[in-house]
Design an enzyme around this catalytic site. Structure first.
Site, mmCIF file in Angstrom:
data_model
loop_
_atom_site.group_PDB
_atom_site.id
_atom_site.type_symbol
_atom_site.label_atom_id
_atom_site.label_comp_id
_atom_site.label_asym_id
_atom_site.label_seq_id
_atom_site.Cartn_x
_atom_site.Cartn_y
_atom_site.Cartn_z
ATOM 1 N N ARG A 36 0.829 -1.225 0.000
ATOM 2 C CA ARG A 36 0.000 0.000 0.000
ATOM 3 C C ARG A 36 0.849 1.255 0.000
ATOM 4 O O ARG A 36 0.549 2.210 0.706
ATOM 5 C CB ARG A 36 -0.928 0.051 1.218
ATOM 6 C CG ARG A 36 -2.084 -0.909 1.189
ATOM 7 C CD ARG A 36 -3.316 -0.289 0.522
ATOM 8 N NE ARG A 36 -4.294 -1.342 0.268
ATOM 9 C CZ ARG A 36 -5.322 -1.593 1.072
ATOM 10 N NH1 ARG A 36 -5.529 -0.840 2.130
ATOM 11 N NH2 ARG A 36 -6.142 -2.574 0.789
ATOM 12 N N ARG A 40 -3.900 6.490 1.041
ATOM 13 C CA ARG A 40 -4.428 7.712 1.653
ATOM 14 C C ARG A 40 -3.457 8.436 2.566
ATOM 15 O O ARG A 40 -3.660 9.592 2.897
ATOM 16 C CB ARG A 40 -5.710 7.388 2.423
ATOM 17 C CG ARG A 40 -6.912 7.216 1.512
ATOM 18 C CD ARG A 40 -8.057 6.566 2.221
ATOM 19 N NE ARG A 40 -7.671 5.229 2.669
ATOM 20 C CZ ARG A 40 -8.494 4.371 3.247
ATOM 21 N NH1 ARG A 40 -9.730 4.719 3.473
ATOM 22 N NH2 ARG A 40 -8.068 3.166 3.597
ATOM 23 N N ARG A 49 -7.594 11.493 -5.412
ATOM 24 C CA ARG A 49 -8.839 10.884 -4.929
ATOM 25 C C ARG A 49 -9.974 11.896 -4.754
ATOM 26 O O ARG A 49 -11.141 11.529 -4.771
ATOM 27 C CB ARG A 49 -8.585 10.182 -3.583
ATOM 28 C CG ARG A 49 -8.245 8.733 -3.672
ATOM 29 C CD ARG A 49 -9.380 7.865 -4.197
ATOM 30 N NE ARG A 49 -10.134 7.219 -3.117
ATOM 31 C CZ ARG A 49 -11.418 7.386 -2.915
ATOM 32 N NH1 ARG A 49 -12.116 8.183 -3.693
ATOM 33 N NH2 ARG A 49 -12.021 6.746 -1.941
ATOM 34 N N ASP A 85 -6.882 -2.897 -7.576
ATOM 35 C CA ASP A 85 -7.443 -3.464 -6.349
ATOM 36 C C ASP A 85 -7.701 -4.954 -6.542
ATOM 37 O O ASP A 85 -7.977 -5.424 -7.639
ATOM 38 C CB ASP A 85 -8.726 -2.752 -5.925
ATOM 39 C CG ASP A 85 -9.084 -3.138 -4.491
ATOM 40 O OD1 ASP A 85 -8.509 -2.558 -3.564
ATOM 41 O OD2 ASP A 85 -9.886 -4.077 -4.314
ATOM 42 N N TYR A 161 -14.244 -12.935 -0.361
ATOM 43 C CA TYR A 161 -14.946 -11.681 -0.674
ATOM 44 C C TYR A 161 -16.216 -11.946 -1.474
ATOM 45 O O TYR A 161 -17.250 -11.302 -1.269
ATOM 46 C CB TYR A 161 -14.045 -10.730 -1.462
ATOM 47 C CG TYR A 161 -13.151 -9.892 -0.583
ATOM 48 C CD1 TYR A 161 -13.686 -8.881 0.209
ATOM 49 C CD2 TYR A 161 -11.785 -10.101 -0.538
ATOM 50 C CE1 TYR A 161 -12.873 -8.112 1.022
ATOM 51 C CE2 TYR A 161 -10.966 -9.333 0.269
ATOM 52 C CZ TYR A 161 -11.517 -8.342 1.050
ATOM 53 O OH TYR A 161 -10.719 -7.583 1.860
HETATM 54 O O1 CP3 Z 1 0.135 0.844 -3.391
HETATM 55 C C1 CP3 Z 1 -0.418 -0.280 -3.412
HETATM 56 O O2 CP3 Z 1 -0.211 -1.135 -2.529
HETATM 57 C C2 CP3 Z 1 -1.275 -0.633 -4.603
HETATM 58 C C3 CP3 Z 1 -2.648 -0.550 -4.482
HETATM 59 C C4 CP3 Z 1 -3.532 -1.589 -3.816
HETATM 60 C C5 CP3 Z 1 -4.856 -1.263 -3.451
HETATM 61 N N1 CP3 Z 1 -5.466 -2.405 -3.033
HETATM 62 C C6 CP3 Z 1 -5.489 0.068 -3.573
HETATM 63 C C7 CP3 Z 1 -6.483 0.424 -2.552
HETATM 64 C C8 CP3 Z 1 -3.341 -2.940 -3.532
HETATM 65 C C9 CP3 Z 1 -2.093 -3.793 -3.679
HETATM 66 C C10 CP3 Z 1 -4.588 -3.441 -3.055
HETATM 67 C C11 CP3 Z 1 -4.828 -4.856 -2.714
HETATM 68 C C12 CP3 Z 1 -5.963 -5.180 -1.853
HETATM 69 N N2 CP3 Z 1 -7.220 -4.702 -1.938
HETATM 70 C C13 CP3 Z 1 -5.933 -6.158 -0.852
HETATM 71 C C14 CP3 Z 1 -4.742 -7.015 -0.526
HETATM 72 C C15 CP3 Z 1 -3.762 -6.292 0.246
HETATM 73 C C16 CP3 Z 1 -3.927 -6.401 1.715
HETATM 74 O O3 CP3 Z 1 -4.062 -5.336 2.342
HETATM 75 O O4 CP3 Z 1 -3.881 -7.522 2.238
HETATM 76 C C17 CP3 Z 1 -7.202 -6.215 -0.275
HETATM 77 C C18 CP3 Z 1 -7.605 -7.090 0.861
HETATM 78 C C19 CP3 Z 1 -8.015 -5.299 -0.976
HETATM 79 C C20 CP3 Z 1 -9.458 -5.025 -0.773
HETATM 80 C C21 CP3 Z 1 -9.682 -3.671 -0.292
HETATM 81 N N3 CP3 Z 1 -9.476 -2.543 -1.046
HETATM 82 C C22 CP3 Z 1 -10.141 -3.256 0.974
HETATM 83 C C23 CP3 Z 1 -10.466 -4.194 2.115
HETATM 84 C C24 CP3 Z 1 -10.219 -1.863 0.954
HETATM 85 C C25 CP3 Z 1 -10.741 -0.942 2.030
HETATM 86 C C26 CP3 Z 1 -9.688 -0.662 3.007
HETATM 87 C C27 CP3 Z 1 -9.796 0.710 3.595
HETATM 88 O O5 CP3 Z 1 -8.907 1.000 4.384
HETATM 89 O O6 CP3 Z 1 -10.706 1.470 3.266
HETATM 90 C C28 CP3 Z 1 -9.759 -1.427 -0.298
HETATM 91 C C29 CP3 Z 1 -9.650 -0.025 -0.736
HETATM 92 C C30 CP3 Z 1 -8.328 0.386 -1.292
HETATM 93 N N4 CP3 Z 1 -7.615 -0.262 -2.266
HETATM 94 C C31 CP3 Z 1 -7.621 1.560 -0.941
HETATM 95 C C32 CP3 Z 1 -6.456 1.587 -1.739
HETATM 96 C C33 CP3 Z 1 -5.384 2.641 -1.773
HETATM 97 C C34 CP3 Z 1 -8.124 2.545 0.119
HETATM 98 C C35 CP3 Z 1 -8.145 3.937 -0.286
HETATM 99 C C36 CP3 Z 1 -9.223 4.546 -1.101
HETATM 100 O O7 CP3 Z 1 -10.438 4.315 -0.896
HETATM 101 O O8 CP3 Z 1 -8.819 5.373 -1.924
#
Ligand code: CP3
Length: 352
Positions: A36, A40, A49, A85, A161
């Site tokens: 990540r 944010r 965003r 994602d 999921y």
């Molecule tokens: O920089 C990076 O790492 C690349 C981007 C990336 C995102 N999601 C963008 C994102 C990566 C590698 C992911 C993978 C991802 N997505 C995972 C596996 C990684 C892990 O943490 O184990 C999972 C479980 C997801 C599913 C997911 N996406 C969730 C549960 C959420 C909500 C989490 C939250 O804190 O709100 C997301 C949203 C998400 N994907 C964000 C980002 C940057 C949150 C920010 C936003 O809404 O802009």
């Protein structure tokens, strides 16, 4: 591509530092990047965003590439993970979802029955080509300077999921299908493998040097259940991606009990969460694999002298990272400080 970096002698300076470490080749210093790393906590990401939803950023290669490149350059890391994602493949399988503010992903019609599994499509992975276009732009920008990481979810984690309809605490619906209709469960995993293999192929063809498979929620399974219900599917995906000629990183959270079995998938690199000391985790994985990790992401809120101690754990054959993703509110300067520590640590050792 691996072919490019593996050509020629095993010189420390040849090819990309991150890809070399994945393959356990000698490196001049420990490579570093962060789960990540675009997110944010970073002002530049929040600015993008403000004008676009998360999915819009993912689907517009220009934006996804910009966010990926900005984060990697600002931090000075050795690898760039494509901004995308985990949930994106659900849509071409016929399961629309959205991200609801503060709630994470929501799948509108979760998979609960054998009939739901049967209805899932496996022939539309090409709809995910927007991720490949973004990778092309990132690869074009960085050339061989940085490793480009493509990624996808592991079958178990994505299935969870699809079945829960979002995040979950106890995985009740997932395990109900897994135990109660094992044939449907296996069909679901097979369908995921089909789509994910094609998705990874698009990413590799576009220039991804390495694929990371996120089995983020695999720690919800005990060892026996991992072996019976998830291992084979992960192994199939790992092997299918390796046949494309790139190394695979296989990552999960709360995996202390599972590491040996995860390594048995044959993944080149095992991602370690932060619960176990690095050397113990590596021992459990086996030294025939590289490891990636495993700083507690919340350590990034600690004062510099604490950070310094934790960051010094690096050693050859290791990719420095967090044990899970950077959380919102993390001070960017602390992330940059860790990058500096990892870089200086190896330089000192090489000179000393
Ligand atoms: O920089 C990076 O790492 C690349 C981007 C990336 C995102 N999601 C963008 C994102 C990566 C590698 C992911 C993978 C991802 N997505 C995972 C596996 C990684 C892990 O943490 O184990 C999972 C479980 C997801 C599913 C997911 N996406 C969730 C549960 C959420 C909500 C989490 C939250 O804190 O709100 C997301 C949203 C998400 N994907 C964000 C980002 C940057 C949150 C920010 C936003 O809404 O802009």
């Amino acid at each position: 591509m691996v072919e490019n970096v593996s050509a020629g002698a095993d010189s420390v300076f040849e090819g990309n530092r991150f890809v070399r470490a994945c393959l356990r080749r000698p490196v001049d210093r420990t490579p570093v990047w962060f789960l990540r790393q675009a997110g944010r906590y970073m002002q530049e990401y929040r600015d993008v965003r403000r004008h676009h939803t998360l999915v819009e950023i993912c689907k517009q290669p220009e934006l996804a590439a910009e966010v990926t490149i900005t984060a990697a350059e600002k931090l000075g890391v050795d690898a760039a993970i494509i901004f995308a994602d985990l949930l994106l493949p659900l849509e071409p399988m016929g399961l629309p979802f959205e991200f609801q503010a503060g709630e994470g992903p929501v799948v509108h019609h979760p998979v609960r029955t054998a009939e739901d599994v049967r209805a899932l499509r496996t022939d539309k992975a090409a709809d995910l080509a927007y991720v490949a276009r973004a990778i092309e732009k990132v690869a074009g920008h960085f050339g061989d300077r940085l490793g480009i990481i493509g990624f996808c979810g592991a079958p178990y984690t994505l299935a969870s999921y699809m079945i829960e309809g979002g995040g979950s605490r106890n995985y009740v619906h997932t395990k109900q299908l897994m135990y109660g209709d094992t044939a449907a469960w296996r069909t679901l995993l097979d369908k995921l493998i089909t789509v994910l293999t094609e998705y990874c192929r698009l990413q590799v063809q576009a220039g991804a040097d390495v694929i990371q498979i996120f089995d983020s929620w695999i720690g919800s399974l005990g060892v026996a259940d991992y072996r019976d219900y998830a291992f084979e599917a992960s192994k199939k995906l790992v092997r299918a991606v390796q046949e494309m000629g790139v190394p695979v990183i296989y990552f999960g959270v709360e995996t202390t009990a599972l590491l040996g079995d995860m390594a048995a998938t044959g993944a080149d690199v095992i991602g370690l969460d932060w619960r176990q000391p690095l050397d113990e985790g590596w021992r459990a994985v086996g030294h025939g694999h590289a490891v990636q990790g495993n700083l507690d992401p919340i350590t990034l809120f600690a004062p510099p002298e604490v950070l310094e101690l934790r960051a010094a754990a690096g050693r050859p054959g290791h990719i420095f990272n967090l044990g899970h993703g950077i959380v919102p509110g993390t001070p960017v300067e602390n992330v940059q400080a860790v990058v500096r520590m990892v870089r200086e640590f190896k330089l000192e050792e090489a000179n000393g």
